[in-house]
Design a protein around this motif. Structure first.
Motif, PDB file in Angstrom:
ATOM      1  N   TRP A 253     -17.284  24.998  51.755  1.00  0.00           N
ATOM      2  CA  TRP A 253     -18.175  23.957  53.262  1.00  0.00           C
ATOM      3  C   TRP A 253     -19.109  25.272  53.217  1.00  0.00           C
ATOM      4  CZ3 TRP A 253     -17.144  19.322  52.652  1.00  0.00           C
ATOM      5  CH2 TRP A 253     -16.379  18.723  52.651  1.00  0.00           C
TER       6      TRP A 253
ATOM      7  N   ILE B  26      -9.957  24.589  52.726  1.00  0.00           N
ATOM      8  CA  ILE B  26      -9.405  24.134  51.140  1.00  0.00           C
ATOM      9  C   ILE B  26      -8.491  25.438  50.450  1.00  0.00           C
ATOM     10  CG2 ILE B  26     -10.890  23.990  49.321  1.00  0.00           C
ATOM     11  CD1 ILE B  26     -12.447  22.194  50.034  1.00  0.00           C
ATOM     12  N   PHE B  27      -9.213  26.688  51.375  1.00  0.00           N
ATOM     13  CA  PHE B  27      -8.698  28.372  50.151  1.00  0.00           C
ATOM     14  C   PHE B  27      -7.499  28.415  51.966  1.00  0.00           C
ATOM     15  CE2 PHE B  27     -13.386  27.399  48.715  1.00  0.00           C
ATOM     16  CZ  PHE B  27     -13.063  27.241  47.508  1.00  0.00           C
TER      17      PHE B  27
HETATM   18 MG   LIG Z   1     -13.742  25.665  52.419  1.00  0.00          MG
END
Ligand SMILES: [Mg+2]
Ligand SMILES: Cc1ncc(COP(=O)(O)O)c(C=O)c1O
Ligand SMILES: Cc1ncc(COP(=O)(O)O)c(C=O)c1O
Ligand SMILES: [Mg+2]
Ligand SMILES: [Mg+2]
Ligand SMILES: [Mg+2]
Lengths: 354, 354
Positions: free
Chosen positions: A100, A149-150
């Protein structure tokens, strides 16, 4: 039966909010009309919008400090552009901590000069860079507080002489912070705040109006502020449901209350990941997100068994993002600790089976 | 009791849509999760999005003709900007028929050269200009099919050698037209199609990709097309409810079926306005909108009585816009003819009292 919903977003909302919101679709305020069919200029909806805006500031402790809250459309992805349109004159610094952040950088670069102050890309974004300088003559500094996400999260923020802009899409309203250190905060509603379809922007008014660009009206924060967040038709239902969620949060004890809860959930989750030899955490320990726990199952042969057990336990939304693989347990504000317990139980049951 | 809802937008939706939509907030597809908390990448929602997109093209008779349908965020006001960003290279022609056309012109002018081919501003937009040229070397021609505030409507469209772009926010899906005459159609959902929070864009793909501008991703129709209208998180609930409304419309006989109904409602309404000496229509007769009937009460002394009678009859949303004054009866697709009958009855009762 209600599922244990670990979806990364759109994601779980408090059950009482869902019920009130469903009721309002049938009949809003017992007034003979659905929330979907009332004018946004009606007193009833203006009250909703004003309440949502003031609750957002109140929860962050930003009342009377020169900030305005807006409920816009277009998602956080639109903010990647709006931030640059409103604030970027010459050069800005971005911290690159994931997909992002990278997208925010890409969009801002279309407008002007962007400098990556630091990046953890070389390690597939599994940690948060900590040593970097933010030149004091830049227009602003941009960071992503939680990397959905991570599964990493900024636990503290750099000292910053220029306006600090933060994408809080996936950990907004999840913890206590000195929110006055930020010049602008934005977040898509669909994780911790409401349904998809509205985006919260909290902005310190005095950082605006400093660029020479002729900003399109719909992209101009000043225009939205002047119009009380109703420059054009707002996403009525999404704002209403967000307001209900913010009310729920306030009644729960605000950010102090939810932080305690979120810490308990995260501790439970990560201690299972660490102690259970079958699983391994993805993110650097000190940067672990309290919202999204990313982990892998070490033994691929157990995958099918694990996933059948998850299904039987009514656990949904646990698939990891393709950039990381494995699993991701998103534990947003509305996720009850019982759901984390259910997941941890399945994980330890798998261990005893293996 | 359910009101007679004449609101100009957000406005009335079919009662069966409201009920299904309320149910989906509690439990979507009997799957143990609310429509508000499922992933937009789930098969269940991708199906909804694809169905909404294909129904839009099917209802307009545009299947297999090179068009794509998108459900975006940001309202029609964002389209004022996106249209220009995607299509404006040198110069475009705009027909100015009201407040919304004027705003579309204002935003496009920030990007490049705009020429007003004609305007009815001098008559407070009470008619639709008909004689004008559209230079064939312009990038596109823009018009507003229905002028929500003034109550006028284009009954036919000019022959146009360049792409014709049309803001159909307030009469989308209300009548049969040769939709293939348009290069791009856009409409905020909140009148004829669904709740506020999503905007339909129907675009002929071959008109795209012709400008030299570096278009921001979120503003780029091609990006949204490539991503199946899911470049970022879509407004899930608004798209779902729009899909339900398009299904309802299809079951009603599509645009032929609804056109018949809308004509009946409009005839009833305008014949009362004309025959009742107390009321006077605002728009030129040949340009009268079938969606928004604007009229004034000639004798100011009767205002209070009229409005009390309206209230007693459960009629809501009839206030005119401040640019016109008087009253505005918005008779969108979902408004039952019974509501128009109820209004007409009050109007003729007022006559007999006066
Ligand atoms: Mg991310
Ligand atoms: C941190 C972060 N920023 C931005 C986005 C993009 O949000 P949207 O889809 O609302 O544009 C997401 C979505 O998951 C996110 O997690
Ligand atoms: C014809 C027309 N165009 C544009 C708009 C603006 O729509 P939005 O509020 O969704 O930006 C409206 C709203 O009423 C309208 O009637
Ligand atoms: Mg372990
Ligand atoms: Mg108008
Ligand atoms: Mg008359």
């Amino acid at each position: 039966m209600k599922k244990h919903n670990f979806s990364a977003g759109p994601s779980i909302l408090p059950q009482e909010v869902i019920m009130k919101s469903s009721e309002a679709v049938l009949d809003f305020n017992n007034d003979g009309l659905s929330i979907l069919e009332i004018s946004h200029r009606s007193k009833a909806f203006i009250d909703v919008m004003e309440k949502a805006r003031s609750l957002a500031l109140e929860l962050m402790g930003l009342e009377g400090k020169g900030y305005k809250a807006l409920f816009l459309q277009g998602g956080a992805s639109t903010q990647f552009l709006m931030v640059a349109m409103n604030l970027l004159e010459k050069r800005a610094g971005y911290l690159n901590t994931g997909t992002w952040s990278s997208k925010a950088i890409k969009e801002a670069k279309k407008l002007d000069d962007i400098y990556e102050v630091a990046s953890s890309k070389e390690a597939n974004f599994n940690y948060i860079p900590k040593e970097y300088d933010i030149p004091s003559d830049y227009d602003y500094f941009h960071c992503t507080s939680n990397n959905t996400i991570f599964g990493t999260q900024l636990k503290s923020f750099p000292k910053c002489e220029i306006p600090m802009v933060c994408d809080m899409s996936s950990d907004i309203f999840s913890r206590q912070l000195d929110y006055s250190q930020f010049g602008l905060i934005y977040a898509g509603a669909q994780k911790n705040m409401g349904p998809a379809g509205t985006t919260l922007v909290v902005v310190k008014e005095d950082i605006l109006g400093k660029v020479s660009r002729n900003i399109p009206s719909i992209m101009d924060y000043k225009v939205h502020i002047e119009n009380g967040s109703m420059f054009n038709t707002p996403p009525v239902f999404a704002v209403y449901t967000s307001m209900l969620t913010l009310e729920w949060l306030k009644n729960l004890g605000g950010l102090k209350g939810i932080e305690d809860l979120n810490e308990k959930k995260a501790r439970l989750m990560y201690s299972e990941i660490d102690l259970n030899p079958l699983f391994k955490g993805f993110a650097a320990k000190e940067d672990r997100s309290f919202m999204n726990a990313t982990f892998t199952l070490e033994n691929e042969n157990l995958k099918e068994t694990f996933e059948t057990m998850l299904k039987e336990a009514g656990i949904s939304g646990l698939n990891g993002h393709r950039s990381v693989g494995g699993y991701r347990a998103s534990m947003y504000n509305a996720l009850p600790i019982e759901s984390v317990k259910a997941l941890v139980e399945v994980m330890s049951e798998l261990e005893s089976k293996a």
